[in-house]
Enzyme design. Structure first.
Site, PDB file in Angstrom:
ATOM      1  N   ASP A 174      33.805  38.281  35.536  1.00 34.37           N
ATOM      2  CA  ASP A 174      34.352  38.076  35.521  1.00 34.37           C
ATOM      3  C   ASP A 174      34.093  38.098  33.919  1.00 34.37           C
ATOM      4  O   ASP A 174      33.488  37.507  33.356  1.00 34.37           O
ATOM      5  CB  ASP A 174      34.739  36.440  35.657  1.00 34.37           C
ATOM      6  CG  ASP A 174      36.343  36.078  35.285  1.00 34.37           C
ATOM      7  OD1 ASP A 174      37.175  37.221  35.746  1.00 34.37           O
ATOM      8  OD2 ASP A 174      36.734  35.272  34.462  1.00 34.37           O
ATOM      9  N   SER A 175      35.059  38.569  32.828  1.00 32.66           N
ATOM     10  CA  SER A 175      34.862  38.650  31.797  1.00 32.66           C
ATOM     11  C   SER A 175      35.792  38.400  31.139  1.00 32.66           C
ATOM     12  O   SER A 175      36.669  38.717  31.236  1.00 32.66           O
ATOM     13  CB  SER A 175      34.030  40.316  31.739  1.00 32.66           C
ATOM     14  OG  SER A 175      34.663  40.922  31.920  1.00 32.66           O
ATOM     15  N   HIS A 204      27.998  42.537  27.391  1.00 31.17           N
ATOM     16  CA  HIS A 204      27.583  41.614  27.894  1.00 31.17           C
ATOM     17  C   HIS A 204      27.627  41.894  29.462  1.00 31.17           C
ATOM     18  O   HIS A 204      26.869  41.317  30.302  1.00 31.17           O
ATOM     19  CB  HIS A 204      28.840  41.191  27.273  1.00 31.17           C
ATOM     20  CG  HIS A 204      30.260  41.672  27.736  1.00 31.17           C
ATOM     21  ND1 HIS A 204      30.390  42.572  27.508  1.00 31.17           N
ATOM     22  CD2 HIS A 204      31.137  41.776  28.188  1.00 31.17           C
ATOM     23  CE1 HIS A 204      31.968  43.910  27.335  1.00 31.17           C
ATOM     24  NE2 HIS A 204      32.013  42.725  28.514  1.00 31.17           N
ATOM     25  N   ARG A 205      28.273  43.165  29.586  1.00 28.89           N
ATOM     26  CA  ARG A 205      28.298  43.573  31.264  1.00 28.89           C
ATOM     27  C   ARG A 205      26.139  43.758  31.628  1.00 28.89           C
ATOM     28  O   ARG A 205      26.286  43.353  32.585  1.00 28.89           O
ATOM     29  CB  ARG A 205      29.660  44.695  31.543  1.00 28.89           C
ATOM     30  CG  ARG A 205      28.866  44.529  32.840  1.00 28.89           C
ATOM     31  CD  ARG A 205      30.964  45.459  33.432  1.00 28.89           C
ATOM     32  NE  ARG A 205      31.916  44.515  32.681  1.00 28.89           N
ATOM     33  CZ  ARG A 205      32.828  44.544  31.808  1.00 28.89           C
ATOM     34  NH1 ARG A 205      32.653  45.618  30.925  1.00 28.89           N
ATOM     35  NH2 ARG A 205      33.747  43.760  31.590  1.00 28.89           N
ATOM     36  N   LYS A 248      26.715  52.012  25.414  1.00 27.33           N
ATOM     37  CA  LYS A 248      27.122  50.790  25.696  1.00 27.33           C
ATOM     38  C   LYS A 248      27.109  49.998  26.662  1.00 27.33           C
ATOM     39  O   LYS A 248      26.886  48.251  26.089  1.00 27.33           O
ATOM     40  CB  LYS A 248      29.188  50.912  25.807  1.00 27.33           C
ATOM     41  CG  LYS A 248      29.773  49.426  26.083  1.00 27.33           C
ATOM     42  CD  LYS A 248      31.802  49.399  26.781  1.00 27.33           C
ATOM     43  CE  LYS A 248      31.960  47.966  27.017  1.00 27.33           C
ATOM     44  NZ  LYS A 248      33.098  48.153  27.486  1.00 27.33           N
ATOM     45  N   PHE A 257      37.474  50.377  27.005  1.00 27.60           N
ATOM     46  CA  PHE A 257      38.732  49.669  27.992  1.00 27.60           C
ATOM     47  C   PHE A 257      39.078  48.681  27.267  1.00 27.60           C
ATOM     48  O   PHE A 257      38.067  48.220  26.566  1.00 27.60           O
ATOM     49  CB  PHE A 257      38.273  49.681  29.696  1.00 27.60           C
ATOM     50  CG  PHE A 257      37.223  48.591  29.850  1.00 27.60           C
ATOM     51  CD1 PHE A 257      36.051  49.101  30.006  1.00 27.60           C
ATOM     52  CD2 PHE A 257      38.340  47.483  29.633  1.00 27.60           C
ATOM     53  CE1 PHE A 257      35.399  47.584  30.817  1.00 27.60           C
ATOM     54  CE2 PHE A 257      37.077  46.046  30.502  1.00 27.60           C
ATOM     55  CZ  PHE A 257      36.233  46.390  31.046  1.00 27.60           C
ATOM     56  N   GLY A 258      39.880  48.038  27.201  1.00 28.09           N
ATOM     57  CA  GLY A 258      40.610  46.580  26.612  1.00 28.09           C
ATOM     58  C   GLY A 258      40.490  46.821  25.588  1.00 28.09           C
ATOM     59  O   GLY A 258      40.766  47.036  25.020  1.00 28.09           O
ATOM     60  N   TYR A 259      39.568  45.674  24.677  1.00 28.11           N
ATOM     61  CA  TYR A 259      39.925  45.409  24.497  1.00 28.11           C
ATOM     62  C   TYR A 259      38.299  45.907  22.516  1.00 28.11           C
ATOM     63  O   TYR A 259      38.754  45.675  22.253  1.00 28.11           O
ATOM     64  CB  TYR A 259      39.052  43.739  23.339  1.00 28.11           C
ATOM     65  CG  TYR A 259      40.032  42.702  23.376  1.00 28.11           C
ATOM     66  CD1 TYR A 259      41.270  42.367  22.973  1.00 28.11           C
ATOM     67  CD2 TYR A 259      39.794  42.306  25.376  1.00 28.11           C
ATOM     68  CE1 TYR A 259      42.844  42.190  23.350  1.00 28.11           C
ATOM     69  CE2 TYR A 259      40.772  41.788  26.069  1.00 28.11           C
ATOM     70  CZ  TYR A 259      41.983  41.323  25.145  1.00 28.11           C
ATOM     71  OH  TYR A 259      43.700  40.480  25.794  1.00 28.11           O
ATOM     72  N   ASP A 260      38.006  46.578  23.649  1.00 24.82           N
ATOM     73  CA  ASP A 260      36.972  47.502  22.706  1.00 24.82           C
ATOM     74  C   ASP A 260      36.909  48.597  21.091  1.00 24.82           C
ATOM     75  O   ASP A 260      36.414  48.143  20.369  1.00 24.82           O
ATOM     76  CB  ASP A 260      36.134  49.109  23.828  1.00 24.82           C
ATOM     77  CG  ASP A 260      35.190  48.134  24.860  1.00 24.82           C
ATOM     78  OD1 ASP A 260      35.123  47.848  24.467  1.00 24.82           O
ATOM     79  OD2 ASP A 260      35.551  49.166  25.828  1.00 24.82           O
TER      80      ASP A 260
HETATM   81  P1  ITT Z   1      39.560  42.366  38.237  1.00 29.92           P
HETATM   82  O1  ITT Z   1      39.016  40.661  38.040  1.00 29.92           O
HETATM   83  O2  ITT Z   1      39.160  42.927  39.574  1.00 29.92           O
HETATM   84  O3  ITT Z   1      37.586  42.764  37.696  1.00 29.92           O
HETATM   85  P2  ITT Z   1      40.208  42.344  35.126  1.00 29.92           P
HETATM   86  O4  ITT Z   1      40.674  43.523  34.139  1.00 29.92           O
HETATM   87  O5  ITT Z   1      41.158  41.224  35.752  1.00 29.92           O
HETATM   88  O6  ITT Z   1      39.971  43.548  36.525  1.00 29.92           O
HETATM   89  P3  ITT Z   1      38.814  40.565  34.252  1.00 29.92           P
HETATM   90  O7  ITT Z   1      39.645  39.069  34.795  1.00 29.92           O
HETATM   91  O8  ITT Z   1      37.411  39.649  34.717  1.00 29.92           O
HETATM   92  O9  ITT Z   1      39.049  41.344  34.827  1.00 29.92           O
HETATM   93  O10 ITT Z   1      39.044  40.006  32.615  1.00 29.92           O
HETATM   94  C1  ITT Z   1      38.915  40.916  32.017  1.00 29.92           C
HETATM   95  C2  ITT Z   1      39.014  41.374  30.090  1.00 29.92           C
HETATM   96  O11 ITT Z   1      38.680  41.313  29.817  1.00 29.92           O
HETATM   97  C3  ITT Z   1      39.487  43.241  30.441  1.00 29.92           C
HETATM   98  O12 ITT Z   1      40.254  43.203  31.031  1.00 29.92           O
HETATM   99  C4  ITT Z   1      39.523  43.115  29.660  1.00 29.92           C
HETATM  100  O13 ITT Z   1      40.343  43.181  28.945  1.00 29.92           O
HETATM  101  C5  ITT Z   1      38.792  42.356  29.137  1.00 29.92           C
HETATM  102  N1  ITT Z   1      37.078  42.827  28.679  1.00 29.92           N
HETATM  103  C6  ITT Z   1      36.452  42.709  29.704  1.00 29.92           C
HETATM  104  N2  ITT Z   1      35.128  43.564  28.921  1.00 29.92           N
HETATM  105  C7  ITT Z   1      34.973  44.182  28.150  1.00 29.92           C
HETATM  106  C8  ITT Z   1      34.997  45.080  27.476  1.00 29.92           C
HETATM  107  O14 ITT Z   1      33.440  45.731  28.099  1.00 29.92           O
HETATM  108  N3  ITT Z   1      35.750  45.546  26.648  1.00 29.92           N
HETATM  109  C9  ITT Z   1      36.446  45.602  26.278  1.00 29.92           C
HETATM  110  N4  ITT Z   1      37.035  44.806  27.197  1.00 29.92           N
HETATM  111  C10 ITT Z   1      36.898  44.055  27.920  1.00 29.92           C
END
Ligand code: ITT
Length: 198
Positions: A69-70, A180-181, A175, A152-155
């Site tokens: 969870d991140s 963090h991961r 990366k 992905f995400g906020y990268d």
């Molecule tokens: P799962 O619960 O199925 O694992 P999720 O995407 O909903 O998928 P989270 O609830 O942990 O997972 O939310 C993580 C969000 O945080 C993710 O969708 C991104 O928006 C952001 N995030 C986490 N790690 C990231 C990364 O390495 N780079 C960019 N954004 C990240």
């Protein structure tokens, strides 16, 4: 060979974790390979969510489960989006929508950047319900002009401390080395390798 199930529906997370574990001889299975319902994710903290996901799936699948969870914590937004990172702009929001919301909120405060950190809580749970957790953090800042096509995400709006590139301008290997991961994962690998073959 050891096998684990990564308890995530986020293909980018799974790709990063698989790449890191493949080279250690650990086979990564994804939830898509099992016919299981979605775990509840109703906690207000990363740790609650990671526990929920781990126990839910390990009981259903009966193989070691790794869950993550991140999220992104932004200083100028009092820690938001935090545990709500994946749907910051609403249910079903895309990464672009979420980034746009962050930029709008920073613009409203007349800021071009803010200190920020990515946080990752990870849990490795075995079928006998023994669980191990770890966390990893990546400090840096967010900017209001997205750059880069990787990650992905906020990268695209996150610049790690000591660099000028956004995380979306890193390769996955680069990366994983600092993220963090990657950090949370490395702390659990020893435990995973020490367990009997499954
Ligand atoms: P799962 O619960 O199925 O694992 P999720 O995407 O909903 O998928 P989270 O609830 O942990 O997972 O939310 C993580 C969000 O945080 C993710 O969708 C991104 O928006 C952001 N995030 C986490 N790690 C990231 C990364 O390495 N780079 C960019 N954004 C990240």
């Amino acid at each position: 060979m050891k096998r684990i199930v990564v308890a995530s529906k986020n293909r980018n997370k799974i790709r990063e974790i698989s790449l890191a574990l493949d080279s250690m001889g650990i086979e990564v299975l994804s939830l898509e390979q099992f016919d299981v319902p979605e775990a509840p994710e109703t906690g207000d903290t990363f740790i609650e969510n990671v526990y929920q996901k781990s126990y839910f799936y390990v009981k259903l699948i009966g193989l070691p489960v790794l869950s993550d969870d991140s999220g992104l914590v932004i200083d100028a937004l009092e820690g938001a989006p935090g545990v709500y990172s994946s749907h910051f702009a609403g249910v079903g929001a895309s990464d672009k929508d979420n980034i746009k919301r962050v930029i709008t909120l920073l613009n409203n405060k007349k800021l071009k950047e803010s200190g920020a950190a990515f946080k990752c809580f990870m849990m490795l749970t075995f079928p006998d319900l023994k669980g191990y957790w770890s966390q990893g953090e990546l400090k840096g800042k967010v900017i209001t002009k997205p750059r880069g096509a990787g990650g992905f995400g906020y990268d695209p709006i996150f610049i790690p401390v000591g660099d000028l590139r956004t995380l979306a301008e890193y390769t996955i290997d680069e990366k994983n080395r600092i993220s963090h991961r990657g950090r949370a994962l490395r702390k659990l690998v020893g435990i995973l390798k020490g367990e009997a073959d499954v």
